[in-house]
Write an enzyme that holds these catalytic residues in place. Structure first.
Site, PDB file in Angstrom:
ATOM      1  N   TYR A   1       8.556 -11.184  20.395  1.00  0.00           N
ATOM      2  CA  TYR A   1       8.097 -12.087  19.337  1.00  0.00           C
ATOM      3  C   TYR A   1       9.232 -12.372  18.347  1.00  0.00           C
ATOM      4  O   TYR A   1       9.468 -13.520  17.952  1.00  0.00           O
ATOM      5  CB  TYR A   1       6.903 -11.463  18.621  1.00  0.00           C
ATOM      6  CG  TYR A   1       6.440 -12.206  17.401  1.00  0.00           C
ATOM      7  CD1 TYR A   1       5.845 -13.460  17.505  1.00  0.00           C
ATOM      8  CD2 TYR A   1       6.592 -11.647  16.129  1.00  0.00           C
ATOM      9  CE1 TYR A   1       5.420 -14.142  16.374  1.00  0.00           C
ATOM     10  CE2 TYR A   1       6.149 -12.322  14.997  1.00  0.00           C
ATOM     11  CZ  TYR A   1       5.573 -13.562  15.118  1.00  0.00           C
ATOM     12  OH  TYR A   1       5.144 -14.236  14.001  1.00  0.00           O
TER      13      TYR A   1
ATOM     14  N   SER B   1       8.497 -19.019  10.288  1.00  0.00           N
ATOM     15  CA  SER B   1       9.058 -17.920  11.068  1.00  0.00           C
ATOM     16  C   SER B   1       8.328 -16.639  10.692  1.00  0.00           C
ATOM     17  O   SER B   1       7.112 -16.639  10.522  1.00  0.00           O
ATOM     18  CB  SER B   1      10.560 -17.821  10.815  1.00  0.00           C
ATOM     19  OG  SER B   1      11.158 -16.837  11.625  1.00  0.00           O
TER      20      SER B   1
ATOM     21  N   LYS C   1      11.106 -15.963  17.144  1.00  0.00           N
ATOM     22  CA  LYS C   1      11.198 -16.382  15.753  1.00  0.00           C
ATOM     23  C   LYS C   1      12.640 -16.391  15.245  1.00  0.00           C
ATOM     24  O   LYS C   1      12.987 -17.175  14.343  1.00  0.00           O
ATOM     25  CB  LYS C   1      10.335 -15.467  14.876  1.00  0.00           C
ATOM     26  CG  LYS C   1       8.841 -15.643  15.087  1.00  0.00           C
ATOM     27  CD  LYS C   1       8.379 -17.054  14.735  1.00  0.00           C
ATOM     28  CE  LYS C   1       6.870 -17.180  14.740  1.00  0.00           C
ATOM     29  NZ  LYS C   1       6.409 -18.538  14.364  1.00  0.00           N
TER      30      LYS C   1
END
Length: 493
Positions: free
Chosen positions: A190, A176, A194
């Site tokens: 983004y 991650s 994650k």
């Protein structure tokens, strides 16, 4: 009295740790990966390649997965160099897009298991980052990051997890980011992808309770990789200032620690001081007795530290917004000054234009002022150039006179080229003399003249002008004059 309180507190802490150990399950620790099959998605570069090299050092059979075949081939050569001599290790690659349908992923991974052996460790390292404010992100980029970062982890894990549970053995790693622990400016799309990876891991942790299958969730910081270089191209200034405070780590450093944490069965793999603070504050899954104790004793203090850090981030964002507003205002002012001249500029322009008009009028007055006859070149009228301050130069002139028998009439032609400071004039005259007809001069200016004219005794009032300025009259002589200036104004009489 204070000493007794401190001793009692220490005793309670020790008792608490002992009780926790009784409830914690023992983690399986692996010292090496000899003859174990390790599959790494995104293994052709960056952190994935570094992990593959570390796994090869520990004796594993390594398969790297990616889409760029030439890069995969080169990476296989680099990873092979880390293998132990005469170990019989297999280092290979598979070309696969982990964002495709699940059936394609299942087919590829099952073939790898048939060729090399059961997958012992799956490291989901495929990912990408495109930075930017969410309201300015392209929809295609948002979907691309969700597909690669989340589904690129979920699909391979979905394939391998039942097989590992069946064998009651295996290790899975989710890669991650620290942006999945704390929302950061510019990482909206983004970070969401994650965070989804983190959410999947937190749930799978509990599903693996009671098995010998372990899952490690890694939160790597900024790492010097090709992917990070591409990330920098889209990263806003505010994001660079915030994320840059954690420093830049090498891929080898991150890959080595990540693999060791996974072999030790750690739930979380974090890096640096900021990573440990964030994991203590925001990671809720039980990892160890030490983790739980630190959270109990220091959560309030760490929260106060993180509040100060977040406020400093907010300050960076506010300053960036003020800078953008100022830049936008200055840009608008610049555009307005270009599109709308100031009153001073208009006044100056009008003064220059007025001065030019006065100069033209003065010069034109000198050209048309009456004067005496012009010597042998006059036509019986006034000389147009005698009062002009600088006499024009006559470049060339030519005349012919044709008389009819008995002198009943004559035709005279005359041509002359005159250069003035303002123009170049070409004049041609044709005159037919008889008792009742006259043809006036015709002018042709190669460059627009300020003034061109010829004078003769006034003609009778009945005059008709032809195409080339030819006038017909019952009088023996006519007068025809044209005026043209550089501004396009023209008239004739």
């Amino acid at each position: 009295m204070f000493l007794y309180i401190v001793l009692a507190f220490i005793l309670l802490v020790c008792i608490f740790i002992i009780v926790l150990h009784q409830f914690f399950e023992k983690k399986t620790v692996y010292k090496d990966l000899k003859n174990k099959h390790v599959v790494i998605t995104g293994g052709s570069s960056g952190i994935g390649k570094a992990i593959a090299s570390e796994a090869a050092k520990l004796g594993a059979h390594v398969t790297i997965i990616g889409r760029d075949i030439p890069k995969l081939i080169l990476s296989v050569g680099d990873i092979t160099a880390h293998c132990k001599p005469y170990s019989g290790q297999k280092i290979q690659y598979a070309s696969l897009d982990v964002t495709t349908d699940f059936d394609s992923i299942e087919k590829c991974l099952s073939k790898l298991e048939a060729d090399v052996g059961p997958i012992f460790m799956l490291i989901n390292c495929a990912g990408m980052c495109i930075c930017g404010q969410f309201d300015k992100m392209k929809v295609e980029a948002i979907k691309q990051m969700i597909d690669l970062n989340y589904f690129g982890t979920a699909y391979p894990t979905r394939y391998i997890l039942p097989k590992m549970k069946e064998r009651n053995e295996g290790v899975i790693v989710f890669v991650s980011t620290e942006a999945a622990l704390l929302g950061i400016y510019g990482y909206s799309a983004y970070g969401a992808a994650k965070w989804a990876v983190r959410g999947l891991a937190e749930s799978v942790f509990m599903e693996l309770v009671g098995t010998n299958v372990s899952l490690t969730l890694a939160f790597p910081p900024d790492t010097d990789t090709p992917g990070f270089k591409n990330e920098e191209l889209t990263k806003p200034k505010e994001t660079k200032l915030i994320s840059g405070s954690g420093g830049l780590h090498t891929a080898e450093e991150v890959g080595r620690k990540l693999l060791r944490d996974a072999l030790k069965g750690k739930t979380y793999s974090v890096f640096g001081f900021s990573g440990h603070l964030l994991s203590i504050l925001y990671c809720g899954t039980i990892d160890s007795a030490t983790q739980v104790l630190l959270q109990i004793l220091s959560l309030g203090f760490i929260r106060a530290i993180m509040v100060a850090i977040q406020l400093s981030f907010h300050k960076i964002v506010r300053e960036g917004l003020e800078e953008k507003v100022n830049d936008y205002s200055n840009k608008e002012k610049t555009q307005d000054s270009i599109s709308q001249p100031s009153s001073e500029s208009l006044t100056m322009m009008l003064k220059v234009l007025l001065l030019a008009c006065v100069a033209v009028a003065v010069q034109a007055g000198g050209l048309i002022a009456p004067a005496s006859y012009y010597g042998s070149y006059g036509y019986g009228g006034w000389n147009p150039y005698s009062s002009y301050p600088a006499q024009p130069a006559i470049a060339s002139q030519h005349s012919n006179i044709l008389r009819s028998p008995f002198n009943l009439g004559q035709v005279s032609t005359y041509s002359k080229a005159i250069d003035t400071p303002f123009s170049s004039v070409r004049k041609a005259d044709i005159r037919v003399s008889n008792p009742g007809l006259a043809v006036a001069p015709a002018y042709h200016g190669l460059a627009a003249p300020l003034v061109s004219h010829v004078a003769a005794p006034l003609a009778a009032p009945r005059v008709a002008t032809g195409l080339l300025g030819v006038a017909y009259s019952a009088a023996p002589a006519v007068s025809h004059m044209t005026y043209t200036n550089g501004l396009g104004l023209a008239y004739a009489w």
